[in-house]
Structures are given as C-alpha cells and as structure tokens.
Design a protein around this motif. Structure first.
Motif, short mmCIF file in Angstrom:
data_model
loop_
_atom_site.label_atom_id
_atom_site.label_comp_id
_atom_site.label_asym_id
_atom_site.label_seq_id
_atom_site.Cartn_x
_atom_site.Cartn_y
_atom_site.Cartn_z
N HIS A 293 13.85 9.45 -3.19
CA HIS A 293 12.46 9.85 -3.24
C HIS A 293 11.65 10.12 -1.97
O HIS A 293 10.69 10.90 -1.84
CB HIS A 293 11.80 8.90 -4.04
N LEU B 171 4.41 2.46 3.32
CA LEU B 171 5.33 2.43 1.93
C LEU B 171 5.00 1.37 0.85
O LEU B 171 4.87 1.64 -0.17
CB LEU B 171 6.84 2.44 2.22
N THR C 59 1.94 1.72 -0.81
CA THR C 59 2.05 2.67 -2.01
C THR C 59 2.76 1.86 -3.25
O THR C 59 2.31 2.04 -4.36
CB THR C 59 2.84 3.88 -1.61
N GLN C 60 3.81 1.22 -2.83
CA GLN C 60 4.46 0.80 -3.81
C GLN C 60 3.58 -0.29 -4.75
O GLN C 60 3.59 -0.19 -6.09
CB GLN C 60 5.69 0.20 -3.28
N GLU D 174 0.57 1.90 -6.51
CA GLU D 174 0.77 2.70 -7.44
C GLU D 174 2.31 2.24 -8.58
O GLU D 174 2.38 2.63 -9.62
CB GLU D 174 1.67 4.05 -7.05
N LYS E 275 5.07 2.48 -7.69
CA LYS E 275 6.35 3.39 -7.70
C LYS E 275 5.93 4.70 -6.39
O LYS E 275 4.76 4.63 -6.23
CB LYS E 275 6.86 4.05 -8.97
N ILE E 276 7.21 4.83 -5.98
CA ILE E 276 7.12 5.96 -5.06
C ILE E 276 8.07 7.11 -5.43
O ILE E 276 9.18 7.08 -5.62
CB ILE E 276 7.40 5.62 -3.65
N GLU F 141 3.74 11.56 -1.73
CA GLU F 141 2.85 10.41 -2.72
C GLU F 141 2.93 9.31 -1.59
O GLU F 141 1.84 8.47 -2.31
CB GLU F 141 3.72 10.44 -4.09
N ALA F 142 3.79 8.85 -0.97
CA ALA F 142 3.66 7.82 -0.16
C ALA F 142 2.62 7.58 0.79
O ALA F 142 2.14 6.63 1.23
CB ALA F 142 5.03 7.57 0.44
#
Length: 491
Positions: A126, A389, A392-393, A396, A398-399, A404-405
């Motif tokens: 990803h 990272l 973000t994890q 959200e 997920k990445i 999106e990160a």
C-alpha cells in the motif's frame, strides 16, 4: 522541545521519505500470517464472561498467571491481567477448543489479515513498493485471500521443481487449514468489577490469543530455500513469527532444529546481496527457553536490526541476564525512559546489532552502532515517517495508499512524549552524551554507539490498536532502506 517544531519535522520527514521510497527494488517478508478474529469488548461483554465463573476461581487463576490458554478460565485470567495493567499481551493456545469456546460465548466483530508478516506485507504494498515478496509456510487458500490484490505482492510457489513468484491467491497450498488468532481489544476507562475488586482500564490495548496448531512449523520449503535467488533483488528482509517455535514437537524434533533452519535461511538471504539489511520484529514470547534462543542464536550476529516495545525490551533484558535493568524498564517511574534507553543500548551491544528500535507510547528510541551509512537526521526522518504511518493506522484503522497516510500528519505530537523527553534531557546532557542543542534535534552520542530519540504522534482514541506496532517498525526500517538506496544512487 517545541511541539510546533516537531510537528514540522514530521511533515518534512514524511515527504523526504516519500521521495526516497521509489529507490527500493524489493523487500522480503516472512514468516507469520494468520486470520485475526477481532472483538471490541464492552462492559456488557465482560459481565457475561465473568458470570460464567466463580470470582474466587478467577482470582486464583490470576495469581497463577497462566502462560498458555489450556481452558477458558486461563483466558479470562489473562484478560483481567491485561486490562488491569493496560498492557498488550500475546498468549498461545495449542487447542482448537479455545477457538470454539470463544466463538460460542463471545463471538467476533469482523476478521482481517493478521500476523506480523501478513500485516507488514500488505502495508508495504500500500506504500507503493515495487515488489514485496511474502513467504508463509502455512499459506492456505482462505489466508491467501486476505493479502492485498496487487501485482506487486508476490509469494514463492514450487512448480515442477522450480520456484516462481506469483500472487498468494495463485501460490497457496491446497488442503491446508487456516490459523485463526483472537484479538480482544478494550478501551481506556472501561469499568471492571470481579469479586469485589474493581478498577478502571488505564489505557487502550489488547490481548491476543495466538493459535498454535500442532501442524504449525516455522520452516522454509526445501525447494524454496535452495532457490532463494528466484526472489530476485531485494534490499531488505523483515522476519517475524519466531515466537511460534516450540521446545519439542510430536515427531521428536526440538526448537534447536528450527532455530538452526532459521539461521541457515538468514545466511542464505545475506549471501544473495552483501548490502541486504535484515530486521527481526520481536513480540511477546512466554517461553523463556525460546525467547533466549531467538535472541542469542537467531538474532545475535546474524541480523542487523531489532524492533520491539517496552515490555519486549524488559523481557529480552531479563532472559539475557540483566534482571535489574529489566525491572527498571518495566517499573517505569521517573527513571523509566533512562532505563529504556540503557536497555536499548545493552541489547545493541549484547546482540551485536546495527540498530535497535524501541517504540513506546509517545516516543521512539533508536540505538545505533557507530559507522552506520546514514546520518542521525536521516535516521530521525525514518522514525518520524513511521510515527505518521502509525498515527494514520490508529486514526483510520488501515492504510490503503501512501497519499492516504498523510492523514497522520494532522495528528498532534504527544505532549506526554515531549514531557518524557524533557525529563530525559537532564540525564543525557549530564552524562555528556549530547549538548542541550543536540538533544533538541533528537541526537545522542555515545562512546560506542549513537542514538536518535523522537516524540511521536498519538491518537487519543484509536479506531484499532492492531497493526500500529507493525506500521512503526516496518515503516521506520523501510524508510531507512530507502534513504540508504537514495544516498548510494546519488554517489
């Protein structure tokens, strides 16, 4: 240390690493992958579980501190301990009855990719890496379906005596059962009451019930081992899952057999590329014999980098004979961060590593052997990239893409982490490891080592906690590899 300045450093580091990632040609990831059955526990769930047993039984089992799940009461005791202390734990179970009991009495919210290697492989794809080669010895058809549907994600498959790289959905072994782990997540301030004992959960965390079926072997197929050059060029390898090695097996083999096989695979990987860096991601290992063997026989002298959290640092120090330092790390208190730093340095020296990366809530420490090809700023960028990272994890759950990160950049830097580092500043400056100005940059200089220490971004109410540690360790290691390749390309 200034919050705004560290926030800007996170931004600069993220885009600097983003620019470097395309320089990577490939990464190899092994061994553990499974399916995670995830349950977010609330007070009602807990009350139902506690009603199934007598309070005295539960308290007695808590005092016994079971190190594996043989019966439901073992599970409940370890859940109470994990909730009481607010500490993540991973406890093995060797019986399918545990899975069936949990399904019948608790149930799960959803299932997803689990296991460090599986989670990391999907994350790296990803992030846009050109090639991620995953290897799971027990890859089932069901398990293969949880890997990202990307042409960049590959798995070795033996056909006609030769090894080819194909997507996991084309490389699984027919007839193999899936390995299912249970992830029991709980939230800060959850009220717990058992037999007159009451407490509030101190922080968000989880208990993992790790399935270890009898057929499980941490090994590499002979044909794949002999044809490892079929992986093509890889810049680094991330290895995990060694906690699944058992002392003895039904067929008469022992942990020594699988430790030896693991070392041979590492040395074979290194022979294919002299510049290859190998990272081992540690996790909770209940068995002291296995923990010691992993550290002294697999990690020491064979790999370059080790990733672990606070509890794992304490456990590693303890089994290596540093009981007093281990206790200081786990006890925390005013000198907790100093003990953690000393512990990271001790592991660096004892295990003859290039790098030891410790991730804690609010800050990261990375101890480095002298002579590493990157500057401390480049190492700092790698850690800060990983911090974004992880944010973000957590935010959200997920990445999906590198773009999106960037959401993690909006998460604030931990004030508590900054406070911990300010307390640590007196120790470092007093021992002349760095000047006050150098500490403000996160740089520490030792006689035999260097170190980088940074505050991290922390999400106050994470959507999920599973995968955050993997994002931190894998993100920082891969960012480091990318920076090295970028530097070499510029020469």
């Amino acid at each position: 240390m200034d919050l705004a300045e560290w926030d800007q450093r996170h931004r600069d580091a993220f885009y600097s690493v983003k620019e470097a990632l395309p320089y990577l040609e490939g990464v190899f990831v092994a061994y553990n992958s499974n399916i995670d059955a995830i349950k977010h526990l609330n007070e009602e769930d807990l009350a139902k579980l506690l009603e199934l047993f007598e309070a005295a039984e539960i308290q007695e089992k808590i005092s016994a501190y079971p190190r594996e799940i043989k019966e439901p009461l073992d599970f409940l005791a370890r859940l109470m301990i994990s909730m009481r202390d607010g500490k993540a734990a991973e406890v093995p179970t060797y019986t399918a009855e545990t899975h069936e009991w949990l399904k019948g009495h608790l149930g799960f919210d959803y299932a997803r990719m689990g296991g460090q290697a599986g989670i990391i492989a999907n994350l790296l794809v990803h992030l846009g890496l050109k090639k991620v080669v995953a290897y799971v010895p027990w890859l089932s058809e069901e398990q293969a379906g949880y890997f990202a549907p990307s042409e960049s994600l590959l798995h070795p498959k033996v056909e006609g005596g030769k090894v080819f790289l194909k997507h996991p959905l084309e490389a699984y072994k027919p007839g193999i059962d899936s390995k299912v782990n249970w992830i029991l997540e709980y939230s800060k301030d959850l009220d717990v009451s058992c037999g007159g004992n009451t407490f509030k959960v101190p922080r968000d965390n989880r208990l993992i019930i790790s399935s270890r079926p009898k057929w499980l072997r941490l090994d590499m197929d002979k044909e794949i081992y002999e044809q490892l050059d079929s992986l093509g060029h890889v810049d680094g390898a991330i290895l995990s899952g060694y906690q699944m090695i058992k002392e003895e097996y039904e067929d008469g083999t022992t942990y020594e057999d699988y430790v030896a096989k693991s070392v041979r695979a590492i040395e074979k990987l290194k022979s294919l590329n002299p510049e290859l860096r190998i990272h081992v991601e540690l996790t909770s290992i209940q068995n002291r014999v296995i923990r010691k063997a992993i550290l002294e026989e697999i990690v020491a002298g064979h790999v370059h980098s080790l990733g672990l959290d606070t509890v794992e640092v304490a456990n590693a120090l303890n089994v290596l004979g540093h009981e007093e330092l281990s206790y200081a790390v786990i006890r925390k208190g005013e000198n907790g961060i100093m003990a953690l730093y000393q512990g990271a340095v001790q592991l660096l020296e004892d295990l003859a590593l290039e790098r030891v990366h410790v991730h804690c809530l609010g800050f990261y420490i990375c101890a480095l052997a002298k002579g590493h090809p990157l500057t401390l700023k480049e190492h700092r960028d790698s850690l800060l990239f990983a911090s974004s990272l992880a944010a973000t994890q957590a935010l959200e759950g997920k990445i999906e893409t590198l773009d999106e990160a960037e959401a993690g950049l909006e998460v604030p830097v931990s004030e508590k982490g900054l406070e911990d580092l300010e307390n640590f500043k007196l120790y470092c400056v007093g021992r002349k490891l760095c000047s006050p100005d150098e500490f403000e940059y996160g740089y520490i200089y030792g006689v035999k080592h260097d170190a980088v220490i940074v505050p991290s971004k922390v999400v106050s109410k994470p959507r999920a906690t599973v995968g955050i540690g993997d994002a931190i360790s894998a993100g920082a290691f891969v960012a480091m590899l990318a920076k090295m390749k970028q530097k070499w390309a510029g020469k």
